[in-house]
Design a protein around this motif. Sequence first.
Motif, short mmCIF file in Angstrom:
data_model
loop_
_atom_site.label_atom_id
_atom_site.label_comp_id
_atom_site.label_asym_id
_atom_site.label_seq_id
_atom_site.Cartn_x
_atom_site.Cartn_y
_atom_site.Cartn_z
N ALA A 178 0.82 -1.21 0.00
CA ALA A 178 0.00 0.00 0.00
C ALA A 178 0.86 1.26 0.00
N ALA A 179 2.17 1.12 -0.20
CA ALA A 179 3.06 2.28 -0.24
C ALA A 179 2.68 3.19 -1.41
N MET A 180 2.97 4.45 -1.27
CA MET A 180 2.58 5.42 -2.28
C MET A 180 3.47 5.40 -3.51
N ASN A 181 4.77 5.32 -3.30
CA ASN A 181 5.70 5.57 -4.40
C ASN A 181 6.85 4.58 -4.51
N VAL A 182 6.81 3.48 -3.75
CA VAL A 182 8.00 2.65 -3.64
C VAL A 182 7.67 1.17 -3.84
N ILE A 183 8.40 0.53 -4.74
CA ILE A 183 8.42 -0.92 -4.88
C ILE A 183 9.26 -1.46 -3.71
N ASN A 474 -16.12 -6.56 -19.79
CA ASN A 474 -16.76 -5.87 -18.67
C ASN A 474 -17.13 -4.46 -19.11
N PRO A 475 -18.39 -4.25 -19.53
CA PRO A 475 -18.77 -2.93 -20.03
C PRO A 475 -18.69 -1.87 -18.94
N GLY A 476 -18.18 -0.70 -19.32
CA GLY A 476 -18.06 0.38 -18.35
C GLY A 476 -16.88 1.28 -18.65
N VAL A 477 -16.54 2.08 -17.68
CA VAL A 477 -15.45 3.05 -17.78
C VAL A 477 -14.38 2.63 -16.78
N TRP A 478 -13.16 2.38 -17.26
CA TRP A 478 -12.13 1.77 -16.43
C TRP A 478 -10.80 2.52 -16.55
N PHE A 479 -10.26 2.87 -15.41
CA PHE A 479 -9.04 3.64 -15.30
C PHE A 479 -7.82 2.74 -15.47
N MET A 480 -6.81 3.21 -16.19
CA MET A 480 -5.50 2.55 -16.23
C MET A 480 -4.46 3.59 -15.84
N HIS A 481 -3.57 3.21 -14.89
CA HIS A 481 -2.63 4.21 -14.40
C HIS A 481 -1.43 3.55 -13.75
N CYS A 482 -0.35 4.31 -13.64
CA CYS A 482 0.79 3.88 -12.86
C CYS A 482 0.42 3.97 -11.39
N HIS A 483 0.77 2.95 -10.60
CA HIS A 483 0.41 2.95 -9.19
C HIS A 483 1.48 3.59 -8.31
N ILE A 484 2.50 4.18 -8.91
CA ILE A 484 3.35 5.13 -8.18
C ILE A 484 2.59 6.44 -8.17
#
Length: 518
Positions: A178-183, A474-484
Amino acid sequence: MRASEISHNVGGGKDIHKALQQEVDFDGERKISRHGVKQLRYPWSDGPAYVTQCPIQPGAKFTQRVIFSAEEGTLWWHAHNDWARTTVYGAIVIYPNMGTTYPFPKPDFEVPILLGEWWNVDIYELIRGFVATGAIPNPSDAFTINGQPGDLYPCSSAGTYKVNVKNRKTILLRIINAAMNVILWFSIKNHPITVVATDASYIKPFTRAYVLISPGQTIDALVHADQLPNCYYMAARAYSTSPSIPFDKTTTAILQYVGVHKNCSSISPSLPALPLYSDTNAALNFTNNLRSLDKQDYPLDIPLEVTRRIFSTVSLNSLPCGANRKCEGPNETRLAASMNNISFILPRIDVLEAYHYHIKGVFGTRFPDFPPLVFDFTAKYEPLILEIPRVSTQVKILDYNETVEIVLQGTNLVSGIDHPMHLHGQSFYVLGSGLGNFDEYKAPPTYNLVDPPLQNTVLVPINGWTTIRFRASNPGVWFMHCHIESHLTWGMDTVFIVKDGEEPEAQMLPPPPDMPPC
């Protein structure tokens, strides 16, 4: 119930014929995402601010309808607005169906391990500061395990999480980054870790001294308490291919055998050995061992014919500072990020509402299938003109049930770095990954089309590529993003809109009556 008070333990699993639903009330200014829950035909409770809903205003209330389907294992939930997820998150545990069990020896007990970050400042002051200056955000002051920083920080004399275990017992760890910016690397002194699932999907078990887990990912792992009864450190620290991320901070917890009558915190158990902070080969070695279980009870559905191919760069960028401003990014610019050279800007009306009610002018539909400029993506030196992205709200429209293959290509613009990419509403098969530029002739023959892992978050290696494939069912609106989180804030994201199919069961469900107004 407030978001910070919620946890989930769900019975169900892969064979549910009728989707299990939970309804949870939220108040205050929160947007909560069930990370990895597909929300079949129901994006209205998916959660990302200005993508599938507008923020819940202070004093208002919104009831989220959470729909579970084929997921089984560990997922999590978190706030999805600005950086509120710094502290607003928790585990979701989805157990096998009644009368069935795990596809591995049943553990004696299980423990959630949530890895996080902590700042000694107001997080909203932090985000306002780095957004205003265009700079890199200040690093966190500590990593945490289940909210505690451990023995190695000066603030933590009474703040170390402890797991008590009986000798010869087996623990199922449900690990969440659950870290914000770190692997993060994670390990336990003298205790090998057997990985059995990732992102709520079972895999062929494999054993390592450590795991690598990206922000957004979950890993289920077995640990056998078969060592000399004593106190042993669990530890997590950064895997960092960027010089801007500090790597010398380590958070600890303690695995203590029952019957060891001593204060483990006072004796300083020795730390487990972890790979070097920038050991890309060790990182690839771990991720390349992820293989789907592929048994009769857990069949795979790998799309073999592809109807839509997308090649997308994932880049750090820079923008001009603007007149009469002082910026602190490279060469006095503002840091940005992009996919296919488009730095996504969130609209003021959420994309889902605009799509459903046909509100014009909120978003465009011209997210490209291929980079607008082709160059040596991983060259040591890149022309500065390539660093400037287009700032826009562009989405990609997909037909219902078409099969989509996406090559995610990291670049060395501004700085090469790993990118954990997450897709809402769909899980995808990870077919392959490698360093350097993607080769359309050499890479596809190496794809794993036998037992690729099924994930919702995948790590694109520094100056490398990863190929994923899924069916847009899966019909709908779906976000794709970097999780950093800083990369998301800078614009490394886009939106996929999956159109309705012809049959009623292939169409998006109607909105709830209490959607937050924009």
